[in-house]
Design a protein around this motif. Structure first.
Motif, PDB file in Angstrom:
ATOM      1  N   VAL A   1      -8.176   5.036   2.370  1.00  0.00           N
ATOM      2  CA  VAL A   1      -7.623   4.063   1.419  1.00  0.00           C
ATOM      3  C   VAL A   1      -6.107   3.991   1.555  1.00  0.00           C
ATOM      4  CG1 VAL A   1      -7.274   3.561  -1.028  1.00  0.00           C
ATOM      5  CG2 VAL A   1      -9.529   4.258  -0.221  1.00  0.00           C
ATOM      6  N   GLY A   2      -5.441   5.137   1.687  1.00  0.00           N
ATOM      7  CA  GLY A   2      -3.995   5.126   1.870  1.00  0.00           C
ATOM      8  C   GLY A   2      -3.575   4.383   3.129  1.00  0.00           C
ATOM      9  N   PHE A   3      -4.312   4.607   4.219  1.00  0.00           N
ATOM     10  CA  PHE A   3      -4.033   3.884   5.471  1.00  0.00           C
ATOM     11  C   PHE A   3      -4.228   2.384   5.289  1.00  0.00           C
ATOM     12  CE2 PHE A   3      -5.712   2.007   9.405  1.00  0.00           C
ATOM     13  CZ  PHE A   3      -4.650   2.241  10.266  1.00  0.00           C
ATOM     14  N   THR A   4      -5.281   1.994   4.579  1.00  0.00           N
ATOM     15  CA  THR A   4      -5.559   0.582   4.353  1.00  0.00           C
ATOM     16  C   THR A   4      -4.459  -0.079   3.522  1.00  0.00           C
ATOM     17  OG1 THR A   4      -7.944   1.004   4.446  1.00  0.00           O
ATOM     18  CG2 THR A   4      -7.235  -1.071   3.445  1.00  0.00           C
ATOM     19  N   LEU A   5      -4.001   0.600   2.476  1.00  0.00           N
ATOM     20  CA  LEU A   5      -2.921   0.055   1.652  1.00  0.00           C
ATOM     21  C   LEU A   5      -1.656  -0.158   2.481  1.00  0.00           C
ATOM     22  CD1 LEU A   5      -3.323   2.185  -1.615  1.00  0.00           C
ATOM     23  CD2 LEU A   5      -3.957  -0.210  -1.276  1.00  0.00           C
ATOM     24  N   ASP A   6      -1.320   0.812   3.307  1.00  0.00           N
ATOM     25  CA  ASP A   6      -0.139   0.683   4.157  1.00  0.00           C
ATOM     26  C   ASP A   6      -0.278  -0.489   5.119  1.00  0.00           C
ATOM     27  OD1 ASP A   6       2.403   1.998   5.425  1.00  0.00           O
ATOM     28  OD2 ASP A   6       1.032   1.684   7.111  1.00  0.00           O
ATOM     29  N   ARG A   7      -1.460  -0.636   5.717  1.00  0.00           N
ATOM     30  CA  ARG A   7      -1.678  -1.729   6.663  1.00  0.00           C
ATOM     31  C   ARG A   7      -1.618  -3.091   5.977  1.00  0.00           C
ATOM     32  NH1 ARG A   7      -0.267  -1.312  11.370  1.00  0.00           N
ATOM     33  NH2 ARG A   7       1.199  -0.049  10.223  1.00  0.00           N
ATOM     34  N   LEU A   8      -2.121  -3.169   4.739  1.00  0.00           N
ATOM     35  CA  LEU A   8      -2.092  -4.440   4.013  1.00  0.00           C
ATOM     36  C   LEU A   8      -0.657  -4.864   3.727  1.00  0.00           C
ATOM     37  CD1 LEU A   8      -5.046  -4.050   1.474  1.00  0.00           C
ATOM     38  CD2 LEU A   8      -4.925  -5.608   3.422  1.00  0.00           C
TER      39      LEU A   8
ATOM     40  N   ARG B   1       6.420  -0.520   1.859  1.00  0.00           N
ATOM     41  CA  ARG B   1       5.440   0.330   2.548  1.00  0.00           C
ATOM     42  C   ARG B   1       5.608   1.786   2.140  1.00  0.00           C
ATOM     43  NH1 ARG B   1       4.988  -0.602   8.856  1.00  0.00           N
ATOM     44  NH2 ARG B   1       3.364   0.950   8.491  1.00  0.00           N
ATOM     45  N   ILE B   2       6.855   2.237   2.067  1.00  0.00           N
ATOM     46  CA  ILE B   2       7.081   3.612   1.616  1.00  0.00           C
ATOM     47  C   ILE B   2       6.615   3.765   0.174  1.00  0.00           C
ATOM     48  CG2 ILE B   2       8.824   5.380   1.180  1.00  0.00           C
ATOM     49  CD1 ILE B   2      10.502   4.070   3.404  1.00  0.00           C
ATOM     50  N   GLY B   3       6.903   2.757  -0.645  1.00  0.00           N
ATOM     51  CA  GLY B   3       6.538   2.818  -2.058  1.00  0.00           C
ATOM     52  C   GLY B   3       5.042   2.863  -2.287  1.00  0.00           C
ATOM     53  N   VAL B   4       4.274   2.088  -1.532  1.00  0.00           N
ATOM     54  CA  VAL B   4       2.824   2.087  -1.749  1.00  0.00           C
ATOM     55  C   VAL B   4       2.219   3.421  -1.323  1.00  0.00           C
ATOM     56  CG1 VAL B   4       2.027   1.144   0.478  1.00  0.00           C
ATOM     57  CG2 VAL B   4       0.788   0.609  -1.621  1.00  0.00           C
ATOM     58  N   GLY B   5       2.783   4.045  -0.295  1.00  0.00           N
ATOM     59  CA  GLY B   5       2.304   5.363   0.090  1.00  0.00           C
ATOM     60  C   GLY B   5       2.597   6.404  -0.975  1.00  0.00           C
ATOM     61  N   LEU B   6       3.793   6.347  -1.548  1.00  0.00           N
ATOM     62  CA  LEU B   6       4.142   7.274  -2.623  1.00  0.00           C
ATOM     63  C   LEU B   6       3.299   7.030  -3.867  1.00  0.00           C
ATOM     64  CD1 LEU B   6       8.041   7.347  -2.314  1.00  0.00           C
ATOM     65  CD2 LEU B   6       6.411   9.092  -1.581  1.00  0.00           C
ATOM     66  N   SER B   7       2.965   5.767  -4.130  1.00  0.00           N
ATOM     67  CA  SER B   7       2.109   5.447  -5.276  1.00  0.00           C
ATOM     68  C   SER B   7       0.759   6.129  -5.149  1.00  0.00           C
ATOM     69  CB  SER B   7       1.900   3.937  -5.374  1.00  0.00           C
ATOM     70  OG  SER B   7       3.086   3.264  -5.656  1.00  0.00           O
TER      71      SER B   7
ATOM     72  N   LEU C   1     -11.919   3.032  -7.244  1.00  0.00           N
ATOM     73  CA  LEU C   1     -11.499   1.794  -7.908  1.00  0.00           C
ATOM     74  C   LEU C   1     -10.645   2.085  -9.134  1.00  0.00           C
ATOM     75  CD1 LEU C   1     -14.706  -0.435  -7.633  1.00  0.00           C
ATOM     76  CD2 LEU C   1     -12.536  -0.718  -6.422  1.00  0.00           C
ATOM     77  N   ALA C   2     -10.996   3.137  -9.894  1.00  0.00           N
ATOM     78  CA  ALA C   2     -10.192   3.499 -11.060  1.00  0.00           C
ATOM     79  C   ALA C   2      -8.781   3.905 -10.642  1.00  0.00           C
ATOM     80  CB  ALA C   2     -10.874   4.637 -11.822  1.00  0.00           C
ATOM     81  N   SER C   3      -8.685   4.680  -9.562  1.00  0.00           N
ATOM     82  CA  SER C   3      -7.361   5.079  -9.067  1.00  0.00           C
ATOM     83  C   SER C   3      -6.585   3.876  -8.544  1.00  0.00           C
ATOM     84  CB  SER C   3      -7.515   6.127  -7.956  1.00  0.00           C
ATOM     85  OG  SER C   3      -8.143   7.294  -8.444  1.00  0.00           O
ATOM     86  N   LEU C   4      -7.266   2.991  -7.822  1.00  0.00           N
ATOM     87  CA  LEU C   4      -6.599   1.806  -7.283  1.00  0.00           C
ATOM     88  C   LEU C   4      -6.107   0.879  -8.398  1.00  0.00           C
ATOM     89  CD1 LEU C   4      -8.888   0.968  -4.234  1.00  0.00           C
ATOM     90  CD2 LEU C   4      -6.480   1.618  -4.151  1.00  0.00           C
ATOM     91  N   GLN C   5      -6.852   0.815  -9.493  1.00  0.00           N
ATOM     92  CA  GLN C   5      -6.411  -0.007 -10.619  1.00  0.00           C
ATOM     93  C   GLN C   5      -5.104   0.520 -11.196  1.00  0.00           C
ATOM     94  OE1 GLN C   5      -8.780   0.129 -14.247  1.00  0.00           O
ATOM     95  NE2 GLN C   5      -8.523  -2.070 -14.532  1.00  0.00           N
ATOM     96  N   ARG C   6      -5.006   1.834 -11.371  1.00  0.00           N
ATOM     97  CA  ARG C   6      -3.761   2.417 -11.871  1.00  0.00           C
ATOM     98  C   ARG C   6      -2.616   2.181 -10.890  1.00  0.00           C
ATOM     99  NH1 ARG C   6      -7.481   7.014 -13.107  1.00  0.00           N
ATOM    100  NH2 ARG C   6      -7.941   6.908 -15.341  1.00  0.00           N
TER     101      ARG C   6
END
Length: 286
Positions: A264-271, A216-222, A93-98
């Motif tokens: 988590v990375g897969f979930t972010l990409d799918r969202l 999508r590329i950006g969220v993966g790099l984030s 959660l701390a990482s996701l907040q950043r």
């Protein structure tokens, strides 16, 4: 002459099966076709991992050993003993907040600059070479500069996320804007749309598939950038958890963290892909 008719075969439901049962069976087959292949591949890889990890003197523990060593982390991901001694859930959660802060800033700035570069030839000639140079700088190379500027780890990590993820958003948005069909622009002139109306009704819908590809590329790099940055800035976060586990020789903890990071990375990409699919009505890549 009599009209020619194509005779279609009459399909009858098998005896004893209602249309609802057939629909349910077809749906189950569709789910199985999607779920079974990855499950089989994961099972084969887990078996290979188990065989290699069970050998005498193996450098890495097998999957059963990892589960045994990290069972407390798995069943209680939100424990809090104070300081940095918190569960895996709090670390994520701390990482996701950043990531949320840095990525949101990158989306706003990236789409805005992408529209500017896509619309203006002068902006394209002046800014595009700069973007092409800066986007090749590795994420961690920005960290010392951000630490020197902000003098604090938290905003520095957010800046690294921002500066890493903004480039594909800018580039894809500008490409999408430049590829708007000329007919769309002519229609906008005919019906005399003002700047805001043209932006909302013509520009964004037409460029949306390109924009969401960049998002999508950006969220993966984030997500990649925050894991690397947290290894150096310390504090609570899944990246620091991995580095701390390495320093304490807790290899099983590292493997569990890597599994969570991947999920988590897969979930972010799918969202992001789902949002793009809804907004573009299926015209964006998914």
């Amino acid at each position: 002459m009599h009209p020619t008719h194509t005779l279609e075969p009459i399909r009858l439901a098998p005896a004893g099966r209602s249309p609802m049962a057939l629909a349910l069976l077809q749906a189950l087959r569709g789910v199985a076709a999607r779920v079974l292949p990855p499950l089989i591949v994961i099972g084969v890889l887990a078996l290979i991992w188990h065989v290699l990890g069970s050998r005498p003197g193996a450098a890495l523990p097998g999957p059963l050993k990892v589960i045994e060593d990290t069972w407390e982390l798995i069943v209680d991901p939100f424990y809090n003993n104070g300081g940095n001694d918190v569960g895996m859930g709090w670390q994520l959660l701390a990482s996701l907040q950043r990531v949320a802060y840095g990525y949101s800033l990158a989306v706003i700035a990236g789409v805005s600059l992408g529209v500017l570069v896509g619309q203006s030839t002068w902006a394209l000639r002046g800014l595009d070479p700069l973007f092409q140079v800066l986007r090749t700088v590795p994420p961690l190379a920005w960290l010392p500069i951000s630490l020197a500027g902000f003098r604090d780890g938290h905003p520095s990590a957010i800046f690294v996320i921002f500066i890493t993820s903004i480039w594909p958003i800018i580039i894809n948005t500008s490409v999408g804007i430049r590829n708007i069909p000329e007919d769309y622009r002519n229609v906008a002139r005919v019906i005399r749309l003002n700047g805001l109306e043209y932006f909302g009704k013509i520009m964004l819908p037409a460029a949306a598939p390109y924009i969401f590809s960049g998002l999508r590329i950006g969220v993966g790099l984030s997500w990649l950038a925050i894991i690397a940055a947290e290894m150096l800035i310390g504090g609570v976060g899944i990246g620091f958890f991995i580095w701390d586990a390495w320093n304490s020789s807790r290899i099983s903890d590292i493997i569990l963290a890597l599994v969570y990071v991947g999920l988590v990375g897969f979930t972010l990409d799918r969202l992001v892909a789902l949002v793009g699919h809804r907004i573009t009505r299926g015209t964006s890549a998914s």
